[in-house]
Motif scaffolding. Sequence first.
Motif, PDB file in Angstrom:
ATOM      1  N   ARG A   1       3.273 -13.690   0.933  1.00 34.69           N
ATOM      2  CA  ARG A   1       1.835 -13.380   0.947  1.00 34.69           C
ATOM      3  C   ARG A   1       1.193 -13.889  -0.331  1.00 34.69           C
ATOM      4  NH1 ARG A   1       1.662  -8.553   4.322  1.00 34.69           N
ATOM      5  NH2 ARG A   1       2.357  -9.277   6.355  1.00 34.69           N
TER       6      ARG A   1
ATOM      7  N   ARG B   1       8.523 -11.538   3.672  1.00 33.51           N
ATOM      8  CA  ARG B   1       7.163 -11.983   3.996  1.00 33.51           C
ATOM      9  C   ARG B   1       6.505 -12.631   2.778  1.00 33.51           C
ATOM     10  NH1 ARG B   1       6.176  -6.662   7.466  1.00 33.51           N
ATOM     11  NH2 ARG B   1       6.083  -5.694   5.436  1.00 33.51           N
TER      12      ARG B   1
ATOM     13  N   ASP C   1      -4.218  -3.039   4.894  1.00 36.17           N
ATOM     14  CA  ASP C   1      -4.423  -3.827   6.113  1.00 36.17           C
ATOM     15  C   ASP C   1      -4.590  -2.966   7.368  1.00 36.17           C
ATOM     16  OD1 ASP C   1      -4.198  -6.063   4.545  1.00 36.17           O
ATOM     17  OD2 ASP C   1      -2.644  -7.040   5.751  1.00 36.17           O
TER      18      ASP C   1
ATOM     19  N   SER D   1       0.834  -1.218   0.000  1.00 35.21           N
ATOM     20  CA  SER D   1       0.000   0.000   0.000  1.00 35.21           C
ATOM     21  C   SER D   1       0.859   1.255   0.000  1.00 35.21           C
ATOM     22  CB  SER D   1      -0.897   0.074   1.248  1.00 35.21           C
ATOM     23  OG  SER D   1      -1.701  -1.044   1.369  1.00 35.21           O
TER      24      SER D   1
ATOM     25  N   GLU E   1       9.267   3.359   7.475  1.00 33.27           N
ATOM     26  CA  GLU E   1       9.009   1.918   7.658  1.00 33.27           C
ATOM     27  C   GLU E   1       9.781   1.424   8.877  1.00 33.27           C
ATOM     28  OE1 GLU E   1       7.280  -0.897   6.338  1.00 33.27           O
ATOM     29  OE2 GLU E   1       8.436  -1.909   7.909  1.00 33.27           O
TER      30      GLU E   1
HETATM   31  N1  APR Z   1       5.834   2.333  11.903  1.00 35.51           N
HETATM   32  C1  APR Z   1       6.283   2.179  10.626  1.00 35.51           C
HETATM   33  N2  APR Z   1       5.964   1.114   9.849  1.00 35.51           N
HETATM   34  C2  APR Z   1       5.162   0.188  10.372  1.00 35.51           C
HETATM   35  C3  APR Z   1       4.640   0.278  11.693  1.00 35.51           C
HETATM   36  C4  APR Z   1       5.012   1.415  12.469  1.00 35.51           C
HETATM   37  N3  APR Z   1       4.571   1.570  13.732  1.00 35.51           N
HETATM   38  N4  APR Z   1       3.863  -0.806  11.923  1.00 35.51           N
HETATM   39  C5  APR Z   1       3.893  -1.544  10.820  1.00 35.51           C
HETATM   40  N5  APR Z   1       4.676  -0.966   9.868  1.00 35.51           N
HETATM   41  C6  APR Z   1       4.985  -1.486   8.528  1.00 35.51           C
HETATM   42  C7  APR Z   1       5.176  -2.993   8.486  1.00 35.51           C
HETATM   43  O1  APR Z   1       6.491  -3.373   8.866  1.00 35.51           O
HETATM   44  C8  APR Z   1       4.871  -3.287   7.024  1.00 35.51           C
HETATM   45  O2  APR Z   1       6.027  -3.264   6.216  1.00 35.51           O
HETATM   46  O3  APR Z   1       3.888  -1.247   7.660  1.00 35.51           O
HETATM   47  C9  APR Z   1       3.917  -2.190   6.600  1.00 35.51           C
HETATM   48  C10 APR Z   1       2.503  -2.706   6.350  1.00 35.51           C
HETATM   49  O4  APR Z   1       2.517  -3.594   5.261  1.00 35.51           O
HETATM   50  P1  APR Z   1       1.442  -4.753   5.069  1.00 35.51           P
HETATM   51  O5  APR Z   1       1.153  -5.407   6.353  1.00 35.51           O
HETATM   52  O6  APR Z   1       1.924  -5.585   3.940  1.00 35.51           O
HETATM   53  O7  APR Z   1       0.100  -3.969   4.660  1.00 35.51           O
HETATM   54  P2  APR Z   1      -0.322  -3.289   3.292  1.00 35.51           P
HETATM   55  O8  APR Z   1       0.803  -2.530   2.667  1.00 35.51           O
HETATM   56  O9  APR Z   1      -1.594  -2.576   3.565  1.00 35.51           O
HETATM   57  O10 APR Z   1      -0.560  -4.514   2.330  1.00 35.51           O
HETATM   58  C11 APR Z   1      -1.777  -5.070   2.031  1.00 35.51           C
HETATM   59  O11 APR Z   1      -2.543  -7.231   1.272  1.00 35.51           O
HETATM   60  O12 APR Z   1      -2.451  -9.487   0.751  1.00 35.51           O
HETATM   61  C12 APR Z   1      -2.657  -8.562   1.748  1.00 35.51           C
HETATM   62  O13 APR Z   1      -2.154  -8.776   4.048  1.00 35.51           O
HETATM   63  C13 APR Z   1      -1.632  -8.715   2.787  1.00 35.51           C
HETATM   64  O14 APR Z   1       0.193  -7.276   3.328  1.00 35.51           O
HETATM   65  C14 APR Z   1      -0.799  -7.471   2.522  1.00 35.51           C
HETATM   66  C15 APR Z   1      -1.891  -6.522   2.285  1.00 35.51           C
END
Ligand code: APR
Length: 396
Positions: free
Chosen positions: A46, A44, A288, A15, A34
């Motif tokens: 997925r 990871r 997410d 995202s 990040e």
């Molecule tokens: N500060 C900075 N970064 C953070 C924090 C924080 N406090 N908490 C989490 N993160 C980071 C995580 O380390 C991760 O790299 O935010 C990122 C979130 O990535 P995802 O969990 O992959 O979520 P998103 O980008 O919304 O992806 C959508 O689609 O298929 C699904 O669940 C699957 O990850 C996938 C999602």
Amino acid sequence: MDTKTQVAIIGAGPSGLLLGQLLTNAGIDNIILERKSGDYVLSRIRAGVLEQGTADLLREAGVGERMDEEGIVHTGTDFSFQGEHHHLDLEKYSGGKQVVVYGQTEVTRDLMEARKKSGATTVYEADNVKLHDIESDSPYVTYYHNEETFRLDCDYIAGCDGYHGVSRKSIPKDKLVEYEKVYPFGWLGLLSDTPPVHDELIYCAHERGFALCSMRSKTRSRYYLQVPDTDTLDNWNEEKFWAELKRRIPKKMADKLVTGPALEMSIAPLRSYVCETMQYGKLFLLGDAAHIVPPTGAKGLNLAASDVETAFRLFVKIYKEDRTDLIPRYQEISVARAWKAVRFSWWMTMFLHRFESAGRFDFRVQQAEFDYFIHSEAGKATIAENYVGLPFEELE
Ligand code: APR
Ligand code: PHB
């Protein structure tokens, strides 16, 4: 040290990276913070089914080249019930749409490369990220990196930091509208360098539990088994996994299944979650951070991409045409779309899994439902149009 940007993006998952890429291309300044390292993010494993709208958005962002070369276009998907194998022609029943099988890890890798090339800033290993004054006209983010505390001033914050991130937690509790459903099982996944058992994915309902045959490439397979939510990896090994998979998939497939060493095995719990508060002051939640779906409909990444699409179009309207009046549209569009994906993922989960609590009656109903959906033209169209992805809604 203090810096300023237009959009501060929290999280470098798909995202955050995709939003960042689109904004950078449009000349809107952004910085990504990040928590983890780049290598960790790429480790990871997925899901890997991209709806046509997601694939088109990646192309628009300029990161579709390798996906178009290496991704596998699927015009159909398969189902089986108690070993009886059926093909669903997605293209025919969705009015000509397709999906692309291309791993999320690869999408992330392409986005990281593109960001590096663009010169836009990503701060990896940004610790203790905190959001401040999100209700005001001058929000800012603080974080700790290389033993120093930094302050990042911005116009807007895009919370792309996943379910466990800090963004959603920065919204006052009494302003959060949340819904959750937990399923009493998980998916045990196994990744192996073996040729996929079939050229389509196979979603298998079986009295021993659900199984899924998926793939990452012509030489790499991804398989899943429904397991009780009490199971851990200690309950499983490769031999046991392959033997159980063979029991749940059509016999013809079991006979030609090529097994091999596991590159990765992990258990993921199944859950549906929606936070309807997807915008609060200057903070937007995407992916997410705002919603979780069980993997059965392959919607997680696609739903994240549709949030990014809407947020990106909105930021362009705000920065190029001063249209802050459109801000409420983000939540309206994204929440409605999230619920449609949540409904489909929930339905696919109920449709295909074995519930311990279900009796003989429920099993018969499940069987009749399968029989109906797989043989009715309307049933097939219903699955197909949801699976390939519903159309994006315009901002105005
Ligand atoms: N500060 C900075 N970064 C953070 C924090 C924080 N406090 N908490 C989490 N993160 C980071 C995580 O380390 C991760 O790299 O935010 C990122 C979130 O990535 P995802 O969990 O992959 O979520 P998103 O980008 O919304 O992806 C959508 O689609 O298929 C699904 O669940 C699957 O990850 C996938 C999602
Ligand atoms: C995957 O390949 O990991 C995958 C595919 C389809 C799903 C879920 C996961 O529905």
